[in-house]
Write an enzyme that holds these catalytic residues in place. Structure first.
Site, short mmCIF file in Angstrom:
data_model
loop_
_atom_site.label_atom_id
_atom_site.label_comp_id
_atom_site.label_asym_id
_atom_site.label_seq_id
_atom_site.Cartn_x
_atom_site.Cartn_y
_atom_site.Cartn_z
N ASP A 226 0.86 -1.18 0.00
CA ASP A 226 0.00 0.00 0.00
C ASP A 226 0.89 1.23 0.00
O ASP A 226 2.11 1.13 0.17
CB ASP A 226 -0.90 -0.01 1.25
N HIS A 227 0.29 2.38 -0.20
CA HIS A 227 0.97 3.65 0.02
C HIS A 227 0.47 4.23 1.34
O HIS A 227 -0.73 4.33 1.56
CB HIS A 227 0.64 4.64 -1.11
N PHE B 279 -5.16 4.37 0.48
CA PHE B 279 -6.18 3.49 -0.12
C PHE B 279 -5.70 2.89 -1.44
O PHE B 279 -6.44 2.87 -2.43
CB PHE B 279 -7.51 4.23 -0.31
N HIS B 280 -4.47 2.36 -1.45
CA HIS B 280 -3.90 1.77 -2.66
C HIS B 280 -3.40 0.34 -2.43
O HIS B 280 -2.27 0.02 -2.76
CB HIS B 280 -2.72 2.64 -3.15
N PRO B 281 -4.22 -0.56 -1.88
CA PRO B 281 -3.72 -1.92 -1.66
C PRO B 281 -3.56 -2.68 -2.97
O PRO B 281 -4.34 -2.51 -3.91
CB PRO B 281 -4.82 -2.56 -0.79
#
EC number: 1.1.99.1
Length: 562
Positions: A298-299, A472-474
């Site tokens: 993620d980020h 919110f970048h999984p």
């Protein structure tokens, strides 16, 4: 019920597949979505400026939570994912960022993934896109997804922030998705010319949903994929509140597009994954693949917030008495404050010369507020979202039950490597220097957060532990490749099985430098041609920037922070 293809998940990739596969009138497709429709009169999902609202409820958001994150003071952290037609493209921040060309070239270094290089993928980014200023070597002009560019004069803070980055010695770039990602510049957005969110439901499904060969079922919670030996032959799901499963057969393939959190869960419930985990829940093993649910990435990001000395921020738009006028202007004219996500400027930099391409991303926002709409500062302000791009930290997604309604155990292991801490310390200090450039002098007031008293490595680390949040970048939990932890091959086919592919952000071997939605759509477009047996689009010949050891910035800062 029988279909040629069953697609699980009507999200950023699933809707692409549903639309492209049904272009052939002889191909039948069932599209299953656990959420509901994307109601076009619901401002929460359709108004770009309302992007925080879907994250505050559960109608459009799975609202997952992590297990206590051991390096983040054991916080349980948000992990919002989209639920409904459009998936996460229905609730995301609408930033149209593709990542860096070298991300994809890096994927293509893996044996067997040679056709995933940037120049092989660029034609599919272009195919998906209609950019409002027209097509060129990097951008499309007639694709399903509307992309809007930032226009001059929207807010003086955008240009001031870009100029501050340039004054700090970093490059200016006119297109973060064009020749050169590295630098500061305007940010493209997935917003229609009429000021509406350009989700994949709007862009893709709107043109396909009336086709007789496409069947769409909403409120259809996939329980599991069923197999005949090693071949996936169908899907079983629960409709609405029913406890009686419905099933359909797939004559050709099951296409799993449920995203980086749900796709590994569905595989695990279906008997595909780590044998020990499946045995724990008495799930019959169909095929052992230890990589299912692993490699989670993620980020992580944090906000640096500043008081704004001039009344030019979006603070008045947060006042309830101003919102009816903003809403009416958006509803009837598709214009005004409501028609933008207000992430209209940003940038990518290398924090140190050891990085071959940018490792830090900036989003600029002309208001001081949390991404999910909470903790708004009650005064004029602005903020920088800043975070590292390719953390070495890895986590996992593992089922906790056979019940499809039970959320899984999610652990990102955020900040588990020393590189993470160094990157965040660098990011905060560089951001402060950028914020103290002359371009922002007339606007910049006091530092609201973290606050000027937060200076030492230990203080910065503690701030990150307590305040950093997910972007919110999984991704990465069904990774593409050919090593022992890979789940799918270069065409998305699950190793060791037949008739089953995964097509979504979970197949990314390594997270990209930027927001994920544009690349997830590209993956859908590229895989659609593979599934249909079509020749790949001709490889692009566009040029792209490679730093090749160039200094990370052209000159030292023009002034000291203090």
């Amino acid at each position: 019920m029988q279909f040629d293809y069953i697609i699980i998940g009507a999200g950023s990739a699933g809707n692409v597949l549903a639309t492209r596969l049904t272009e052939d009138p002889n191909t039948t497709v069932l599209l299953l979505e656990a959420g509901g429709p994307d109601y076009r009169f619901d401002f929460r999902t359709q108004m770009p400026a309302a992007l925080a609202f879907p994250l505050q409820g559960k109608r459009y958001n799975w609202a997952y939570e992590t297990e206590p994150e051991p390096f983040m003071n054991n916080r349980r952290m948000e992990c919002g994912r989209g639920k409904g037609l459009g998936g996460s493209s229905l609730i995301n921040g609408m930033c149209y960022i593709r990542g860096n060309a070298l991300d994809l070239d890096n994927w293509a270094q893996e044996p067997g993934l040679e056709n995933w290089s940037y120049l092989d993928c660029l034609p599919y980014y272009r195919k998906a896109e209609t950019r409002d200023v027209g097509e060129n070597d990097y951008h499309g002009g007639d694709g399903p997804v509307s992309v809007t560019t930032s226009k001059p004069g929207v807010n003086p803070l955008f240009e001031a922030m870009i100029e501050a980055g340039v004054q700090a010695g970093y490059p200016r770039t006119d297109d973060l998705n064009g020749y050169q990602q590295e630098g500061f510049g305007p940010m493209d957005r997935t917003v229609t010319p009429h000021g509406r969110r350009a989700s994949t439901a709007r862009g893709y499904l709107d043109q396909a949903k009336s086709r007789p060969n496409l069947t769409i079922r909403t409120h259809a919670m996939t329980d599991h994929i069923f197999f005949d030996g090693k071949r996936a032959v169908g899907v079983e799901w629960l409709e609405g509140d029913s406890t009686i499963p419905t099933r359909a057969a797939a004559n050709k393939e099951v296409l799993l597009c449920a995203g980086a959190i749900a796709s590994p869960q569905i595989l695990q419930r279906s008997g595909v994954g780590n044998a020990e985990l499946l045995a724990e829940f008495d799930i019959p093993l169909v095929h052992e693949l230890p990589g299912v649910g692993e490699n989670l990435q993620d980020h992580l990001e944090m906000y640096l917030q500043y008081e704004c000395k001039e009344p030019v921020s979006l603070y008045p738009a947060l006042q309830w008495w101003n919102q009816p006028k903003i809403g009416a202007e958006w509803l009837f004219g598709g214009t005004g404050v409501g028609a933008s996500n207000h992430f209209e400027a940003g940038g990518f930099i290398r924090s140190r010369e050891e990085f071959a391409w940018p490792n830090i991303q900036y989003h600029f926002l002309p208001v001081a507020i949390n991404y999910n709409g909470s903790n708004a500062v009650k005064e004029h302000g602005f903020q920088c979202h800043v975070g590292s791009m390719r953390s070495p930290s890895r986590g996992h997604v593992r089922i906790k039950s056979r019940d499809p309604h039970q959320h899984p155990a999610i652990l990102f292991n955020y900040m588990s490597h020393e590189q993470d801490w160094q990157e965040f310390r660098d990011a905060i200090r560089i951001t402060r220097e950028i914020m103290h450039q002359p371009a922002l002098d007339q606007y910049r007031g006091r530092e609201i957060s973290p606050g000027v008293e937060c200076q030492t490595d230990e203080q910065l680390d503690e701030f990150v532990r307590n305040h950093a949040e997910t972007a919110f970048h999984p991704c990465g939990t069904c990774k593409m490749g050919y090593d022992e932890m890979a789940v799918v091959d270069a065409e998305g086919r699950v190793h060791g099985l037949e008739g089953l592919r995964v097509v979504d952000a979970s197949i990314m071997p390594q997270i990209i430098t930027g927001n994920l939605n544009a690349t997830t759509i590209m993956i859908g477009e590229k895989m659609a041609d593979m599934i249909r047996g079509k020749d790949a689009l001709p490889r692009s010949t566009a040029r792209y920037f490679v730093a090749n050891g160039m200094p990370v910035r052209a000159k030292k800062m023009s002034r000291d922070v203090n």
